[in-house]
Design an enzyme around this catalytic site. Structure first.
Site, PDB file in Angstrom:
ATOM      1  N   GLY A  18       0.829  -1.212   0.000  1.00 14.10           N
ATOM      2  CA  GLY A  18       0.000   0.000   0.000  1.00 14.10           C
ATOM      3  C   GLY A  18       0.858   1.254   0.000  1.00 14.10           C
ATOM      4  O   GLY A  18       0.429   2.322   0.433  1.00 14.10           O
TER       5      GLY A  18
ATOM      6  N   SER B 107      -8.086  -0.912  12.329  1.00 16.97           N
ATOM      7  CA  SER B 107      -8.901   0.295  12.183  1.00 16.97           C
ATOM      8  C   SER B 107      -9.942   0.451  13.287  1.00 16.97           C
ATOM      9  O   SER B 107     -10.516  -0.540  13.761  1.00 16.97           O
ATOM     10  CB  SER B 107      -9.631   0.220  10.838  1.00 16.97           C
ATOM     11  OG  SER B 107     -10.692   1.129  10.786  1.00 16.97           O
TER      12      SER B 107
ATOM     13  N   GLU C  27     -12.792   1.323  12.717  1.00 14.09           N
ATOM     14  CA  GLU C  27     -14.043   0.811  12.149  1.00 14.09           C
ATOM     15  C   GLU C  27     -14.365  -0.573  12.734  1.00 14.09           C
ATOM     16  O   GLU C  27     -15.512  -1.011  12.712  1.00 14.09           O
ATOM     17  CB  GLU C  27     -13.910   0.763  10.621  1.00 14.09           C
ATOM     18  CG  GLU C  27     -15.155   0.376   9.836  1.00 14.09           C
ATOM     19  CD  GLU C  27     -16.252   1.437   9.729  1.00 14.09           C
ATOM     20  OE1 GLU C  27     -15.978   2.642   9.951  1.00 14.09           O
ATOM     21  OE2 GLU C  27     -17.398   1.052   9.408  1.00 14.09           O
TER      22      GLU C  27
ATOM     23  N   TYR D 211     -16.157  -3.817   5.361  1.00 11.24           N
ATOM     24  CA  TYR D 211     -14.784  -3.361   5.638  1.00 11.24           C
ATOM     25  C   TYR D 211     -14.412  -3.654   7.097  1.00 11.24           C
ATOM     26  O   TYR D 211     -13.354  -4.215   7.390  1.00 11.24           O
ATOM     27  CB  TYR D 211     -14.683  -1.853   5.350  1.00 11.24           C
ATOM     28  CG  TYR D 211     -13.375  -1.240   5.794  1.00 11.24           C
ATOM     29  CD1 TYR D 211     -12.252  -1.283   4.979  1.00 11.24           C
ATOM     30  CD2 TYR D 211     -13.256  -0.617   7.044  1.00 11.24           C
ATOM     31  CE1 TYR D 211     -11.043  -0.728   5.397  1.00 11.24           C
ATOM     32  CE2 TYR D 211     -12.056  -0.062   7.473  1.00 11.24           C
ATOM     33  CZ  TYR D 211     -10.957  -0.120   6.642  1.00 11.24           C
ATOM     34  OH  TYR D 211      -9.757   0.428   7.055  1.00 11.24           O
TER      35      TYR D 211
ATOM     36  N   LYS E 226     -11.474  -6.215   8.628  1.00 14.12           N
ATOM     37  CA  LYS E 226     -10.376  -5.749   9.477  1.00 14.12           C
ATOM     38  C   LYS E 226     -10.355  -6.493  10.814  1.00 14.12           C
ATOM     39  O   LYS E 226      -9.299  -6.662  11.420  1.00 14.12           O
ATOM     40  CB  LYS E 226     -10.490  -4.232   9.696  1.00 14.12           C
ATOM     41  CG  LYS E 226     -10.120  -3.411   8.458  1.00 14.12           C
ATOM     42  CD  LYS E 226      -8.619  -3.381   8.237  1.00 14.12           C
ATOM     43  CE  LYS E 226      -8.201  -2.493   7.083  1.00 14.12           C
ATOM     44  NZ  LYS E 226      -6.751  -2.469   6.870  1.00 14.12           N
TER      45      LYS E 226
HETATM   46  P1  NAP Z   1      -5.418   4.271   0.733  1.00 17.56           P
HETATM   47  O1  NAP Z   1      -4.936   5.659   0.474  1.00 17.56           O
HETATM   48  O2  NAP Z   1      -6.711   3.824   0.152  1.00 17.56           O
HETATM   49  O3  NAP Z   1      -4.254   3.267   0.243  1.00 17.56           O
HETATM   50  C1  NAP Z   1      -4.499   1.892   0.122  1.00 17.56           C
HETATM   51  C2  NAP Z   1      -3.325   1.271  -0.626  1.00 17.56           C
HETATM   52  O4  NAP Z   1      -3.561  -0.155  -0.747  1.00 17.56           O
HETATM   53  C3  NAP Z   1      -3.131   1.788  -2.064  1.00 17.56           C
HETATM   54  O5  NAP Z   1      -1.751   1.905  -2.304  1.00 17.56           O
HETATM   55  C4  NAP Z   1      -3.727   0.667  -2.916  1.00 17.56           C
HETATM   56  O6  NAP Z   1      -3.166   0.591  -4.190  1.00 17.56           O
HETATM   57  C5  NAP Z   1      -3.297  -0.541  -2.111  1.00 17.56           C
HETATM   58  N1  NAP Z   1      -4.053  -1.767  -2.419  1.00 17.56           N
HETATM   59  C6  NAP Z   1      -5.399  -1.923  -2.503  1.00 17.56           C
HETATM   60  N2  NAP Z   1      -5.702  -3.202  -2.794  1.00 17.56           N
HETATM   61  C7  NAP Z   1      -4.519  -3.867  -2.912  1.00 17.56           C
HETATM   62  C8  NAP Z   1      -4.160  -5.207  -3.210  1.00 17.56           C
HETATM   63  N3  NAP Z   1      -5.080  -6.137  -3.456  1.00 17.56           N
HETATM   64  N4  NAP Z   1      -2.844  -5.531  -3.244  1.00 17.56           N
HETATM   65  C9  NAP Z   1      -1.891  -4.598  -3.017  1.00 17.56           C
HETATM   66  N5  NAP Z   1      -2.162  -3.304  -2.740  1.00 17.56           N
HETATM   67  C10 NAP Z   1      -3.463  -2.952  -2.686  1.00 17.56           C
HETATM   68  O7  NAP Z   1      -5.518   3.990   2.298  1.00 17.56           O
HETATM   69  P2  NAP Z   1      -4.773   4.738   3.535  1.00 17.56           P
HETATM   70  O8  NAP Z   1      -5.671   5.810   4.027  1.00 17.56           O
HETATM   71  O9  NAP Z   1      -3.373   5.044   3.154  1.00 17.56           O
HETATM   72  O10 NAP Z   1      -4.814   3.587   4.620  1.00 17.56           O
HETATM   73  C11 NAP Z   1      -3.725   2.675   4.769  1.00 17.56           C
HETATM   74  C12 NAP Z   1      -4.200   1.469   5.571  1.00 17.56           C
HETATM   75  O11 NAP Z   1      -4.652   1.880   6.856  1.00 17.56           O
HETATM   76  C13 NAP Z   1      -5.367   0.702   4.961  1.00 17.56           C
HETATM   77  O12 NAP Z   1      -5.189  -0.660   5.291  1.00 17.56           O
HETATM   78  C14 NAP Z   1      -6.579   1.253   5.689  1.00 17.56           C
HETATM   79  O13 NAP Z   1      -7.624   0.303   5.673  1.00 17.56           O
HETATM   80  C15 NAP Z   1      -5.974   1.446   7.066  1.00 17.56           C
HETATM   81  N6  NAP Z   1      -6.608   2.485   7.889  1.00 17.56           N
HETATM   82  C16 NAP Z   1      -6.739   3.745   7.391  1.00 17.56           C
HETATM   83  C17 NAP Z   1      -7.278   4.730   8.198  1.00 17.56           C
HETATM   84  C18 NAP Z   1      -7.458   6.139   7.681  1.00 17.56           C
HETATM   85  O14 NAP Z   1      -8.255   6.881   8.278  1.00 17.56           O
HETATM   86  N7  NAP Z   1      -6.741   6.531   6.637  1.00 17.56           N
HETATM   87  C19 NAP Z   1      -7.661   4.429   9.511  1.00 17.56           C
HETATM   88  C20 NAP Z   1      -7.478   3.139   9.980  1.00 17.56           C
HETATM   89  C21 NAP Z   1      -6.929   2.171   9.173  1.00 17.56           C
HETATM   90  P3  NAP Z   1      -3.935   1.215  -5.479  1.00 17.56           P
HETATM   91  O15 NAP Z   1      -3.584   2.658  -5.475  1.00 17.56           O
HETATM   92  O16 NAP Z   1      -3.365   0.438  -6.593  1.00 17.56           O
HETATM   93  O17 NAP Z   1      -5.400   0.978  -5.252  1.00 17.56           O
HETATM   94  N1  GDD Z   2     -17.000   9.298   2.156  1.00 12.54           N
HETATM   95  C1  GDD Z   2     -18.069  10.043   2.501  1.00 12.54           C
HETATM   96  N2  GDD Z   2     -18.732  10.741   1.540  1.00 12.54           N
HETATM   97  N3  GDD Z   2     -18.444  10.067   3.802  1.00 12.54           N
HETATM   98  C2  GDD Z   2     -19.511  10.831   4.131  1.00 12.54           C
HETATM   99  C3  GDD Z   2     -20.223  11.580   3.181  1.00 12.54           C
HETATM  100  C4  GDD Z   2     -19.820  11.525   1.825  1.00 12.54           C
HETATM  101  O1  GDD Z   2     -20.401  12.148   0.939  1.00 12.54           O
HETATM  102  N4  GDD Z   2     -21.218  12.241   3.830  1.00 12.54           N
HETATM  103  C5  GDD Z   2     -21.134  11.922   5.118  1.00 12.54           C
HETATM  104  N5  GDD Z   2     -20.112  11.063   5.321  1.00 12.54           N
HETATM  105  C6  GDD Z   2     -19.741  10.448   6.607  1.00 12.54           C
HETATM  106  C7  GDD Z   2     -19.653   8.923   6.557  1.00 12.54           C
HETATM  107  O2  GDD Z   2     -20.970   8.341   6.650  1.00 12.54           O
HETATM  108  C8  GDD Z   2     -18.807   8.656   7.798  1.00 12.54           C
HETATM  109  O3  GDD Z   2     -19.635   8.636   8.923  1.00 12.54           O
HETATM  110  C9  GDD Z   2     -17.885   9.886   7.866  1.00 12.54           C
HETATM  111  O4  GDD Z   2     -18.433  10.857   6.962  1.00 12.54           O
HETATM  112  C10 GDD Z   2     -16.448   9.596   7.449  1.00 12.54           C
HETATM  113  O5  GDD Z   2     -16.486   8.934   6.199  1.00 12.54           O
HETATM  114  P1  GDD Z   2     -15.127   8.605   5.402  1.00 12.54           P
HETATM  115  O6  GDD Z   2     -14.293   9.820   5.277  1.00 12.54           O
HETATM  116  O7  GDD Z   2     -15.515   7.870   4.162  1.00 12.54           O
HETATM  117  O8  GDD Z   2     -14.332   7.644   6.425  1.00 12.54           O
HETATM  118  P2  GDD Z   2     -14.816   6.366   7.267  1.00 12.54           P
HETATM  119  O9  GDD Z   2     -14.968   6.782   8.700  1.00 12.54           O
HETATM  120  O10 GDD Z   2     -15.973   5.706   6.648  1.00 12.54           O
HETATM  121  O11 GDD Z   2     -13.570   5.392   7.095  1.00 12.54           O
HETATM  122  C11 GDD Z   2     -12.233   5.883   7.246  1.00 12.54           C
HETATM  123  O12 GDD Z   2     -11.814   5.726   8.577  1.00 12.54           O
HETATM  124  C12 GDD Z   2     -11.664   4.376   9.025  1.00 12.54           C
HETATM  125  C13 GDD Z   2     -11.203   4.430  10.486  1.00 12.54           C
HETATM  126  O13 GDD Z   2     -12.294   4.690  11.322  1.00 12.54           O
HETATM  127  C14 GDD Z   2     -11.350   5.114   6.248  1.00 12.54           C
HETATM  128  O14 GDD Z   2     -10.113   5.725   6.193  1.00 12.54           O
HETATM  129  C15 GDD Z   2     -11.135   3.672   6.669  1.00 12.54           C
HETATM  130  O15 GDD Z   2     -10.150   3.065   5.833  1.00 12.54           O
HETATM  131  C16 GDD Z   2     -10.643   3.677   8.129  1.00 12.54           C
HETATM  132  O16 GDD Z   2     -10.405   2.365   8.571  1.00 12.54           O
END
Ligand code: NAP
Ligand code: GDD
Length: 325
Positions: A9, A128, A130, A154, A158
């Site tokens: 990733g 996460s 989540e 999702y 996780k």
């Molecule tokens: P992101 O921007 O969506 O990056 C996900 C990465 O995974 C991308 O590089 C994607 O590549 C790669 N990927 C997807 N499917 C794959 C596969 N089958 N094999 C290899 N690579 C693959 O997510 P992020 O925000 O950086 O999050 C990083 C990690 O933390 C994820 O596991 C996410 O679930 C977890 N997480 C994120 C948050 C948050 O708020 N950001 C919070 C808690 C946990 P492509 O570009 O090719 O799709």
């Molecule tokens: N994406 C999105 N788009 N979210 C919306 C919208 C919209 O138009 N309107 C309201 N929301 C609300 C979603 O319902 C959610 O409650 C909140 O905004 C945050 O949505 P996202 O930014 O899509 O993030 P997430 O909380 O669903 O998930 C992210 O956080 C997780 C950790 O708690 C992702 O980064 C996950 O990968 C990560 O694990």
């Protein structure tokens, strides 16, 4: 000798910041990227990291076990960061099988490649908030001991990954840890997550390029931090004396409505004049409230975030203003 880190990733939001952070600490960094039909988009977040010759990427996929085994055998990393995932919660309803394959079975594939080829490495799993779903402790926080009752494909994927990491840690005596990260954003956040969607739209409205913003549930609460702070925590989790699980969070929560209010006001606009609800963006089951208690990481690892909700929003507003100017 330089430590070797392997990141799945790496082209994502966190992977790209983590690569830069580790390179700045003299690691040799390896990563896998998937094949994209528009190759020039592949490395857009890695532009800075690629300036450093200590970064090497090759093609690979969590669903292609041969690519994972090849990487583990040839690199023999000291630290493995498994960040690859289908990371969008609402899209996990559209693509449940792919989400489970990548986020659950893919983690097992990665763990096996690690166990069989370089078991003395340390392994970080991107768990996460989540996973907690609608579970909240009486004091309104979620922490390492809070029950996990996920409310999305999702979240379910996780929880499997989190548990298999704990199982492999004990069963095979591996240094495998979970970072349970609450939401974190940055200028590199994907366009369909709520922070980028709100900020990009508000900036475009300010500049006369757009006239409304359609959102889903505005009354959901999230604990939002900055990705730069959170990738630092990942490295601290792996450099702790023993494998363990840690919540990483700001310990503050805001609603999507609060976010709109702050961002539009910063641009001298009233969000109520522009934001409308579109049921298309609602989820089959909503997760209403997240607020993480990261006391364990703060006291054990010494981790502290540098960004607040407000400075995170300001950083993203500045980025999108500059982008459009
Ligand atoms: P992101 O921007 O969506 O990056 C996900 C990465 O995974 C991308 O590089 C994607 O590549 C790669 N990927 C997807 N499917 C794959 C596969 N089958 N094999 C290899 N690579 C693959 O997510 P992020 O925000 O950086 O999050 C990083 C990690 O933390 C994820 O596991 C996410 O679930 C977890 N997480 C994120 C948050 C948050 O708020 N950001 C919070 C808690 C946990 P492509 O570009 O090719 O799709
Ligand atoms: N994406 C999105 N788009 N979210 C919306 C919208 C919209 O138009 N309107 C309201 N929301 C609300 C979603 O319902 C959610 O409650 C909140 O905004 C945050 O949505 P996202 O930014 O899509 O993030 P997430 O909380 O669903 O998930 C992210 O956080 C997780 C950790 O708690 C992702 O980064 C996950 O990968 C990560 O694990």
């Amino acid at each position: 000798m330089n430590k070797k880190a392997f990141i799945t990733g790496i082209s994502g939001q966190d992977g790209s910041y983590l690569a830069e952070y580790l390179l700045s600490r003299d690691y040799k960094v390896y990563g896998i990227v998937r094949r994209h039909s528009i190759a020039e988009h592949q490395d857009s977040r890695l532009e800075n990291a690629y300036k450093n010759p200590n970064l090497e990427c090759e093609y690979g996929d969590l669903l292609d076990t041969s690519s994972l085994e090849r990487s583990m055998k040839s690199i023999k990393p000291d630290e493995i960061y498994n960040l690859a995932a289908q990371s969008h919660v609402r899209i996990s309803y559209d693509m449940p099988q792919f989400t489970i394959q990548t986020n659950a079975v893919g983690v097992l594939n990665m763990l096996e490649a690690y166990r069989q080829n370089c078991p003395s490495a340390k392994f970080y799993q991107a768990s996460s908030s989540e996973m907690f779903g609608d579970s909240v402790d009486k004091d309104e926080f979620q922490r390492e001991t809070t029950a996990m009752t996920p409310v999305s494909p999702y979240g379910c994927s996780k929880v499997f990954a989190y548990n298999i990491i704990r199982n492999y840690r004990k069963a095979y005596n591996l240094f495998a840890s979970n970072g349970i990260l609450f939401n974190h954003e940055s200028p590199r956040r994907g366009a369909n997550f709520v922070s980028t969607k709100v900020i990009k739209a508000a900036v475009r409205i300010k500049l006369g390029l757009q006239d409304k913003l359609e959102l889903g549930n505005m009354d959901a609460y999230r604990d939002w931090g900055h990705s730069k702070d959170y990738v630092r925590a990942m490295n601290m989790v792996l450099n702790h004396e023993k494998p363990d699980d840690f919540v990483i969070s700001t310990m503050k929560t805001h609603s999507v409505r609060d976010m709109c209010e702050y961002v539009f006001a910063k641009l001298e606009l009233n969000y109520e004049d522009y934001v409308v609800q579109n049921p298309k963006y609602l989820r089959a089951e909503e997760l209403p409230y997240l607020k993480g208690d990261s006391t364990k990481a703060r006291t054990t690892l010494g981790w502290e975030p540098e960004y607040t909700f407000e400075t995170l929003m300001d950083d993203m507003i500045d980025h999108w203003m500059k982008h459009h100017e």
